[in-house]
Design a protein around this motif. Sequence first.
Motif, PDB file in Angstrom:
ATOM      1  N   GLN A   1      -1.332  -4.112   0.688  1.00 29.08           N
ATOM      2  CA  GLN A   1      -1.312  -5.122  -0.360  1.00 29.08           C
ATOM      3  C   GLN A   1       0.017  -5.115  -1.113  1.00 29.08           C
TER       4      GLN A   1
ATOM      5  N   ALA B   1      -2.721   3.275  -6.630  1.00 31.17           N
ATOM      6  CA  ALA B   1      -3.040   2.384  -5.513  1.00 31.17           C
ATOM      7  C   ALA B   1      -4.475   2.617  -5.036  1.00 31.17           C
TER       8      ALA B   1
ATOM      9  N   TRP C   1      -5.754  -0.476  -2.955  1.00 30.77           N
ATOM     10  CA  TRP C   1      -4.578  -1.047  -2.307  1.00 30.77           C
ATOM     11  C   TRP C   1      -4.010  -0.061  -1.306  1.00 30.77           C
ATOM     12  N   GLN C   2      -3.347  -0.606  -0.290  1.00 28.88           N
ATOM     13  CA  GLN C   2      -2.569   0.195   0.633  1.00 28.88           C
ATOM     14  C   GLN C   2      -1.099  -0.158   0.449  1.00 28.88           C
TER      15      GLN C   2
ATOM     16  N   ARG D   1      -6.974   0.944  -7.235  1.00 31.00           N
ATOM     17  CA  ARG D   1      -7.019  -0.512  -7.045  1.00 31.00           C
ATOM     18  C   ARG D   1      -7.470  -0.895  -5.639  1.00 31.00           C
TER      19      ARG D   1
ATOM     20  N   ALA E   1       4.065  -8.296  -2.742  1.00 31.82           N
ATOM     21  CA  ALA E   1       2.669  -7.940  -2.990  1.00 31.82           C
ATOM     22  C   ALA E   1       1.769  -9.093  -2.588  1.00 31.82           C
ATOM     23  N   SER E   2       0.523  -8.759  -2.312  1.00 34.02           N
ATOM     24  CA  SER E   2      -0.465  -9.787  -2.000  1.00 34.02           C
ATOM     25  C   SER E   2      -0.484 -10.805  -3.125  1.00 34.02           C
TER      26      SER E   2
END
Length: 174
Positions: free
Chosen positions: A107, A27, A32-33, A30, A134-135
């Motif tokens: 995300q 994560a 991402w959270q 990328r 997910a986003s």
Amino acid sequence: MDCMAEELEAALPDDVCSLAERILAAAKQRDWQIATAESCTGGLLAALFTDVPGYSHVFDRGFVSYSDGAKCDLLGLASEMVENCGAVSREVAEAMAEGALERSAAQVAISVTGFAGPGGEDDEEGLVHFGIAASGGEKWHREEHFGPIGRDGVRIAAMRAALDMLRETLDLAA
């Protein structure tokens, strides 16, 4: 690896801790959270993520929505959905993940809802539903029947399954 607080460390197998660390690293790579929405695991997944050093910016937040009311209040589920579908259902798991994603900066959000046991007459001990949102609108669901392996057994099995889903999601997002 020292990923859990002393009082919980003995309860979690090493493979669960190492998988959590790999997910956080993926994560982070990328940018991402992650957010969690937990019922039967009672926040254990969030605790696992927050106990891995060096990744505090990767885990955004966790929602412990153990009661039906908490699922509605914290995650925005319609009470009619929970009543009609049941708190342990595909629909509720998916809505929990979507609610966690909408109410966070994450995300990707994972949800866990199930019967850790022992349950009522109509409750299947070990039945757990998982949702990922997910986003970009991607959604996934998973249903597991772990059986009557005890509350701790179901919770640990559910954590493994949730981590596995997150790993697959992050691999797909590569």
